[in-house]
Design a protein around this motif. Structure first.
Motif, mmCIF file in Angstrom:
data_model
loop_
_atom_site.group_PDB
_atom_site.id
_atom_site.type_symbol
_atom_site.label_atom_id
_atom_site.label_comp_id
_atom_site.label_asym_id
_atom_site.label_seq_id
_atom_site.Cartn_x
_atom_site.Cartn_y
_atom_site.Cartn_z
ATOM 1 N N UNK A 96 0.859 -1.190 0.000
ATOM 2 C CA UNK A 96 0.000 0.000 0.000
ATOM 3 C C UNK A 96 0.890 1.233 0.000
ATOM 4 N N UNK A 97 0.701 2.076 -0.995
ATOM 5 C CA UNK A 97 1.612 3.217 -1.111
ATOM 6 C C UNK A 97 1.190 4.403 -0.252
ATOM 7 N N UNK A 98 0.083 4.250 0.435
ATOM 8 C CA UNK A 98 -0.301 5.267 1.403
ATOM 9 C C UNK A 98 -0.076 4.708 2.804
ATOM 10 N N UNK A 99 0.198 5.603 3.682
ATOM 11 C CA UNK A 99 0.616 5.184 5.012
ATOM 12 C C UNK A 99 -0.387 5.636 6.060
ATOM 13 N N UNK A 100 -1.062 4.640 6.635
ATOM 14 C CA UNK A 100 -1.963 4.988 7.721
ATOM 15 C C UNK A 100 -1.131 5.189 8.987
ATOM 16 N N UNK A 101 -1.633 5.944 9.916
ATOM 17 C CA UNK A 101 -0.874 6.242 11.138
ATOM 18 C C UNK A 101 -0.405 4.990 11.875
ATOM 19 N N UNK A 102 -1.289 3.979 11.915
ATOM 20 C CA UNK A 102 -0.906 2.767 12.650
ATOM 21 C C UNK A 102 0.274 2.079 11.964
ATOM 22 N N UNK A 103 0.179 2.005 10.658
ATOM 23 C CA UNK A 103 1.248 1.336 9.924
ATOM 24 C C UNK A 103 2.545 2.136 10.025
ATOM 25 N N UNK A 104 2.403 3.414 10.002
ATOM 26 C CA UNK A 104 3.592 4.264 10.113
ATOM 27 C C UNK A 104 4.299 4.024 11.450
ATOM 28 N N UNK A 105 3.507 3.987 12.487
ATOM 29 C CA UNK A 105 4.082 3.764 13.813
ATOM 30 C C UNK A 105 4.743 2.390 13.898
ATOM 31 N N UNK A 106 4.053 1.418 13.359
ATOM 32 C CA UNK A 106 4.564 0.060 13.401
ATOM 33 C C UNK A 106 5.867 -0.057 12.607
ATOM 34 N N UNK A 107 5.875 0.532 11.430
ATOM 35 C CA UNK A 107 7.090 0.492 10.612
ATOM 36 C C UNK A 107 8.236 1.223 11.301
ATOM 37 N N UNK A 108 7.927 2.343 11.866
ATOM 38 C CA UNK A 108 8.967 3.109 12.554
ATOM 39 C C UNK A 108 9.546 2.294 13.702
#
Length: 343
Positions: A96-108
Motif C-alpha cells: 500500500x503506497x499510502x501510510x496509515x498512522x498505525x502502519x507508520x508507527x509500526x514500521x517506525x
DNA sequence: TTGTGTTTTATTGCCTCC
DNA sequence: GGAGGCAATAAAACACAA
C-alpha cells in the motif's frame, strides 16, 4: 550478525558497499555524534567521524528511545537507510503506497526510525513512483504516436497513388467524350446518313468506346470502393487519420459546364505536399450535407443522387462545411469536410 | 583528487479534507 | 485548525570520469 556489530550501507542506489561497525555499549551515548531533527530527536544514528568514535547509525528501537542518546544537539547529517530498512519499506510500499498512522508507527518501531522519517520516505517514494509512471506513459504514448505517424505517411503515399490513377482515368474519359459530353455521339452517327460501311464502322467504334467506358467505370468503382474502405471507421486503420488523410489529399472541382473533373487547377488551390486541394462550385447533383438525400456513413458522407457523380466526403467531427481550407496541416481537424468526385 | 551529475533524505509552503 | 499529501527545493551522500 554478530552481537555488537551492525551492517550499514555507505552508498546509495544499491551500489554501495556494506560496512561493519563496532557498536558496543560504549559506542553509544555521551560523546557520540548524533543527528537531530526538530524537537531534539535524532533522525538517524551515526558515527562520530570527527572524533574517531565508532557508533552505529542505527541501534535498536529501544536504544533510540533512550533520552541520553539524544542529548547532544550537534549538526545533523543525512544518513541513508540501510538496505534492510529500504527493503522492508519497499515491501510495505508495494502492499500500500499510502501510510496509515498505525502502519507508520509500526514500521517506525520495526525499523528504528522516527515515524516522521517513515512518512518522508513514503512521500519521496510516491514521488519517484509518479515520475517513473510518467516516464513509462510518455514512452508508451510516443511509441503509439510513432506508429500512427508511420501509418499516416503510408496513407499519404497511398492517397497520392490513387489520385494519380484518378487523373489518368479522368483524362482517358475526357478523350472519349464527345463535345456534348455524352458517350452516345458515335452511336448516333450510325443513324445518320452516312454510307453503310462508315455507319458500320462507327457502330463498331462506338461499341468499343462503350466497352472502354464501362471498363473505366469499373475501375472508378473500384477506386471508389477503395477510397470508401479507407475512409470507413471500421477499415482497421485509424479513422481519425483516414479522415484526416482524405482531407489532406482532397481535391477536385466539377466544371459546371461539362461536369469534368480536374486536379489541382482552377478554384482555390493550395499546393504543398499535404494539400493540393481544389475548392469550387459543384454541379450536377452535389448537395450540401444539410440537403435531403445526403447519406452518411460514420464520418464518410456520400451522395448517390446523381449517377454521373460519385461523391464522398470525409468529415472531421461531423460538421457540414464542404469547402475545405487547407492552409495549414494543423488546421485539418477543424471539423470541416472535403469532397471529391468524378463522373 | 576533484569536478560533476545523480540519488536519497529532509524541509518548506501550500492545499485539501475532516 | 490540525493532519496529511504534494510540489518544489535544499543538501548530503554517492558514483564516476578525467
Amino acid at each position: 550478525m554478530e552481537p555488537g556489530r551492525l551492517i550499514f550501507n555507505t552508498s546509495g542506489s544499491g551500489a554501495g558497499q556494506m560496512l561493519f561497525m563496532d557498536c558496543g555499549p560504549g559506542a553509544v551515548g555521551a560523546g557520540a555524534t548524533s543527528m537531530f531533527h526538530r524537537g531534539g530527536m535524532p533522525l538517524l544514528g551515526g558515527m562520530d567521524e570527527g572524533r574517531g568514535v565508532k557508533r552505529p547509525f542505527f541501534t535498536s528501537p529501544d536504544d533510540m528511545l533512550e533520552e541520553e542518546y539524544y542529548d547532544e544537539q550537534l549538526p545533523e547529517k543525512k544518513r541513508r537507510l540501510t538496505p534492510e530498512q529500504v527493503h522492508l519499506l519497499e515491501r510495505s510500499f508495494e502492499e500500500e503506497n499510502k501510510l496509515e498512522p498505525e502502519r507508520k508507527t509500526e514500521l517506525a518501531r520495526k525499523l528504528g526510525l522516527q515515524p516522521r522519517q517513515v512518512a518522508v520516505w513514503f512521500q519521496n517514494r510516491r514521488a519517484r513512483w509518479k515520475t517513473k509512471t510518467l516516464e513509462r506513459d510518455f514512452d508508451r504514448l510516443k511509441a503509439s504516436f510513432d506508429a500512427l505517424r508511420a501509418d499516416h505517411d503510408a496513407l499519404l503515399q497511398d492517397n497520392h497513388r490513387l489520385r494519380s490513377q484518378v487523373v489518368t482515368l479522368t483524362e482517358k474519359m475526357q478523350d472519349k467524350e464527345g463535345p456534348d459530353g455524352s458517350f452516345g455521339a458515335a452511336v448516333d452517327a450510325s443513324q445518320s446518313e452516312l454510307p453503310a460501311a462508315e455507319a458500320k464502322a462507327a457502330v463498331s467504334g462506338a461499341a468499343e468506346e462503350q466497352a472502354g467506358a464501362e471498363s473505366l467505370e469499373m475501375q472508378q468503382q473500384q477506386l471508389h470502393v477503395k477510397a470508401e474502405e479507407r475512409l470507413s471507421p471500421g477499415s482497421g486503420g485509424s479513422a481519425v487519420l483516414d479522415a484526416r488523410d482524405a482531407l489532406l489529399g482532397c481535391g477536385g472541382v466539377v466544371d459546371s459546364s461539362v461536369e469534368s473533373y480536374y486536379f489541382p487547377g482552377g478554384g482555390g488551390t493550395c499546393a504543398d505536399e499535404y494539400h493540393d486541394c481544389v475548392m469550387g462550385p459543384v454541379a450536377g447533383g452535389i448537395q450540401s450535407e444539410e440537403d435531403e438525400g445526403a447519406g452518411s456513413d460514420e464520418g464518410c458522407s456520400y451522395y448517390a443522387d446523381d449517377p454521373a457523380a460519385v461523391f464522398f466526403a470525409a468529415a472531421g467531427h461531423g460538421h457540414n462545411n464542404h469547402h475545405h481550407h487547407a492552409d495549414d496541416v494543423d488546421d485539418q481537424d477543424d471539423g470541416q469536410i472535403s469532397w471529391w468526385m468524378w463522373n
